[in-house]
Design an enzyme around this catalytic site. Structure first.
Site, mmCIF file in Angstrom:
data_model
loop_
_atom_site.group_PDB
_atom_site.id
_atom_site.type_symbol
_atom_site.label_atom_id
_atom_site.label_comp_id
_atom_site.label_asym_id
_atom_site.label_seq_id
_atom_site.Cartn_x
_atom_site.Cartn_y
_atom_site.Cartn_z
ATOM 1 N N GLY A 199 8.244 -1.498 -34.990
ATOM 2 C CA GLY A 199 9.138 -2.475 -34.367
ATOM 3 C C GLY A 199 9.174 -2.297 -32.863
ATOM 4 C CB VAL A 203 14.925 -0.561 -32.887
ATOM 5 C CG1 VAL A 203 15.248 0.095 -34.223
ATOM 6 C CG2 VAL A 203 15.808 -1.790 -32.690
ATOM 7 N N GLY A 204 13.136 1.812 -31.452
ATOM 8 C CA GLY A 204 12.348 3.049 -31.555
ATOM 9 C C GLY A 204 13.125 4.238 -30.986
ATOM 10 C CD GLU A 221 1.736 2.633 -35.702
ATOM 11 O OE1 GLU A 221 1.266 1.819 -34.885
ATOM 12 O OE2 GLU A 221 1.097 3.641 -36.064
ATOM 13 C CB CYS A 255 1.995 -5.321 -32.813
ATOM 14 S SG CYS A 255 0.825 -4.796 -34.062
HETATM 15 P P1 NAD Z 1 12.431 -6.188 -36.578
HETATM 16 O O1 NAD Z 1 13.520 -6.997 -35.955
HETATM 17 O O2 NAD Z 1 11.927 -6.544 -37.928
HETATM 18 O O3 NAD Z 1 12.912 -4.676 -36.533
HETATM 19 C C1 NAD Z 1 12.141 -3.655 -37.085
HETATM 20 C C2 NAD Z 1 12.987 -2.826 -38.004
HETATM 21 O O4 NAD Z 1 14.001 -2.191 -37.248
HETATM 22 C C3 NAD Z 1 13.681 -3.650 -39.082
HETATM 23 O O5 NAD Z 1 13.451 -3.069 -40.340
HETATM 24 C C4 NAD Z 1 15.135 -3.604 -38.679
HETATM 25 O O6 NAD Z 1 16.006 -3.612 -39.774
HETATM 26 C C5 NAD Z 1 15.232 -2.305 -37.931
HETATM 27 N N1 NAD Z 1 16.318 -2.329 -36.951
HETATM 28 C C6 NAD Z 1 16.634 -3.336 -36.121
HETATM 29 N N2 NAD Z 1 17.693 -2.985 -35.338
HETATM 30 C C7 NAD Z 1 18.035 -1.726 -35.704
HETATM 31 C C8 NAD Z 1 19.031 -0.800 -35.261
HETATM 32 N N3 NAD Z 1 19.900 -1.103 -34.297
HETATM 33 N N4 NAD Z 1 19.075 0.406 -35.858
HETATM 34 C C9 NAD Z 1 18.202 0.733 -36.832
HETATM 35 N N5 NAD Z 1 17.229 -0.101 -37.279
HETATM 36 C C10 NAD Z 1 17.160 -1.311 -36.729
HETATM 37 O O7 NAD Z 1 11.145 -6.191 -35.676
HETATM 38 P P2 NAD Z 1 10.995 -6.248 -34.089
HETATM 39 O O8 NAD Z 1 11.520 -5.014 -33.475
HETATM 40 O O9 NAD Z 1 11.387 -7.565 -33.539
HETATM 41 O O10 NAD Z 1 9.388 -6.176 -34.094
HETATM 42 C C11 NAD Z 1 8.647 -6.701 -33.075
HETATM 43 C C12 NAD Z 1 8.089 -5.568 -32.247
HETATM 44 O O11 NAD Z 1 7.373 -4.680 -33.092
HETATM 45 C C13 NAD Z 1 7.070 -6.050 -31.231
HETATM 46 O O12 NAD Z 1 7.240 -5.319 -30.048
HETATM 47 C C14 NAD Z 1 5.732 -5.719 -31.862
HETATM 48 O O13 NAD Z 1 4.708 -5.550 -30.944
HETATM 49 C C15 NAD Z 1 6.069 -4.461 -32.586
HETATM 50 N N6 NAD Z 1 5.156 -4.249 -33.699
HETATM 51 C C16 NAD Z 1 4.354 -3.167 -33.672
HETATM 52 C C17 NAD Z 1 3.419 -2.972 -34.687
HETATM 53 C C18 NAD Z 1 2.524 -1.774 -34.697
HETATM 54 O O14 NAD Z 1 1.885 -1.559 -35.716
HETATM 55 N N7 NAD Z 1 2.432 -1.004 -33.631
HETATM 56 C C19 NAD Z 1 3.347 -3.886 -35.728
HETATM 57 C C20 NAD Z 1 4.207 -4.972 -35.726
HETATM 58 C C21 NAD Z 1 5.118 -5.144 -34.715
#
Ligand code: NAD
Length: 467
Positions: A199, A203-204, A221, A255
């Site tokens: 994600g 959040v990371g 990731e 991504c």
């Molecule tokens: P998302 O909104 O689905 O969030 C990802 C996860 O984080 C979800 O399961 C969600 O429930 C959890 N989450 C959200 N807020 C949270 C919090 N406050 N506390 C704990 N958990 C929480 O996805 P996103 O973040 O919008 O994803 C998009 C990003 O992810 C982009 O930057 C994209 O490049 C990146 N991405 C990376 C990869 C990779 O393999 N490197 C793949 C896909 C997406």
């Protein structure tokens, strides 16, 4: 189809109860055998094959994802990952012998691949099936228990995973917890043996902070702005087709999609013309009617993307329709490096194209920004392509292609710096979810006293020579 009881079993468990149940199952040792691991991979394969149509229905409902694309990038991708893992798993599990140093002879030295325990996989919405189950393949193949938390932003796919996985896989050891921030926060309060998160970086940081409390290792990731550099020696027709395909798959919500293009000024106009040809070849004159073109995940992201459309000159596309969450494949020129569209990862179907005077200028541009998840360089001049690869840092990338490096199971997939840490796919997933335990095995039939004190000059000399 998901049964009510299967759903409630998986969705209503508090994090602590799930972890405690899985810990009991892990301690029983059942996940350790090759037979259990293979049976779970078989079960996941069966699920993906038997339930393919309804899985694809769910993904399409969430993202308007074209059905063939949902098959290739999600179901098909997972099936090949399972097949590759099953083919090699017995070999990966075997302890690896390493040479024993002279100082410990006679002895044998081996690396044992030990499961970590109870692991957590948190998926993202853009490839909602692949990103939830792909890491789980690694966790299971390495003999772990795993909780899968699919993204709530893609609710149909989350529900189908929550409904199907308990029907096919061993619920003692593999669980699904659906939900958003409260459920994920509850999960993150628990002690895990590994957390695998996909994600965004904000959040990371929350994940890493929560993991630090328990000294739990993590893979993050993440994303970023993946640059695409087009040199004046590139084959422009092929280059354009590959970039357009990589950018507009999943309506740009990938991504590793090319985020922006840095093109040598001498070939800028020709590349733009080839981009237009490729868009019309792939999606026709009205991409809204194309069965190969997707939609934006939700209104929030649609509005965010539409807000970026005034960051430069729209050279192609720009049409958008809120009722369908549609944004046309869009090419933008005259873009300033400091404009809104260059500030954050775009994650949508808008491709800014910026002119550069040389490959060196492109390299400087990339290096002034956070390290991206991927970087692509198009050039027939091999030295220039390698110059870019050697003088920039990214999670991975391709020369003369876009994200096809993900299709090679031998290549670890992951980020660096702001784009993440840790890498998976193929045997790298197995390694990620395994502890490499170093064991020395020394017989007792010789036990030279030279190694023990008291150390006189003779012993010291012998030991120094052996080191
Ligand atoms: P998302 O909104 O689905 O969030 C990802 C996860 O984080 C979800 O399961 C969600 O429930 C959890 N989450 C959200 N807020 C949270 C919090 N406050 N506390 C704990 N958990 C929480 O996805 P996103 O973040 O919008 O994803 C998009 C990003 O992810 C982009 O930057 C994209 O490049 C990146 N991405 C990376 C990869 C990779 O393999 N490197 C793949 C896909 C997406």
């Amino acid at each position: 189809m998901a049964t009510a009881s299967a759903m409630s079993n998986t969705t209503s468990s508090a994090g602590s109860q799930v972890v405690s149940e899985l810990r009991t199952a892990f301690k029983s040792g059942k996940t350790r055998s090759l037979a259990w691991r293979m049976s779970q991979l078989d079960a996941m394969k069966r699920m993906l094959i038997d339930q393919q149509e309804q899985i694809i229905d769910a993904i399409s409902a969430d993202l308007g994802k074209p059905r063939f694309e949902a098959f290739t990038t999600e179901v098909g991708f997972l099936l090949s990952e399972i097949e590759h893992t099953q083919k090699h798993l017995a070999k990966w599990m075997k302890p690896t012998k390493v040479k024993s140093a002279v100082v410990v002879q006679p002895a044998s030295s081996k690396i044992y691949k030990e499961p970590l325990g109870v692991t957590l996989v948190i998926g993202a919405w853009n490839y909602p099936l692949q990103l939830a189950l792909g890491p789980a393949i690694g966790a299971i193949s390495a003999g772990n228990c795993v909780v899968v938390k699919p993204s709530e932003v893609s609710p149909n796919t989350s529900a189908i995973i929550g409904g199907l996985l308990p029907q096919y896989l061993d619920s003692d050891c593999v669980r699904v917890v659906e939900g958003g921030i409260p459920e994920t926060t509850d999960l993150l309060e628990q002690k895990w043996d590994y957390i695998f998160y996909t994600g965004n970086g904000t959040v990371g940081r929350i994940i890493m902070t929560a993991a630090a409390k328990h000294l739990t290792p993590v893979t993050l990731e993440l994303g970023g702005k993946s640059p695409t550099i087009v040199d004046e020696t590139a084959d422009l027709k092929v280059t354009a087709r590959r970039i357009i395909w990589g950018k507009f798959t999943n309506a740009g919500q990938t991504c590793v999609a090319p985020d922006y293009v840095l093109v040598h000024q001498r070939v800028h106009d020709e590349l733009i013309a080839e981009f237009k040809n490729a868009i019309s070849d792939f999606y026709g004159d009205n991409p809204k009617n194309s069965s190969d073109y997707g939609r934006i995940i939700n209104e929030r992201h649609w509005k965010r993307l539409v807000g970026l459309l005034d960051s430069g000159t729209i050279t192609h596309g720009g049409e958008h329709d809120e009722s369908e969450k549609f944004i046309e494949p869009t090419i933008m020129t005259e873009v300033d490096g400091d404009s809104a569209i260059m500030a954050e990862e775009i994650f949508g179907p808008i491709l800014p194209v910026l002119k550069v005077a040389s490959v060196d200028e492109a390299i400087d541009f990339v290096n002034e920004r956070p390290k991206p998840l991927a970087l692509y360089v198009f050039a027939k001049n091999k030295a220039r392509a390698h110059q870019v690869i050697q003088h920039t840092s990214s999670g991975g990338g391709s020369i003369n292609h876009v994200w096809m490096h993900l299709a090679v199971p031998g290549l670890p997939f992951g980020g660096v710096g702001e784009s993440g840490m840790g890498a998976y796919h193929g045997h790298h997933s197995f390694d990620l979810f395994s502890h490499k335990k170093s064991i020395l095995d020394k017989p007792t039939f010789v036990d030279p006293s030279v190694v023990y004190p008291p150390y006189g000059d003779f012993k010291k000399n012998v030991i120094k020579r052996l080191l």
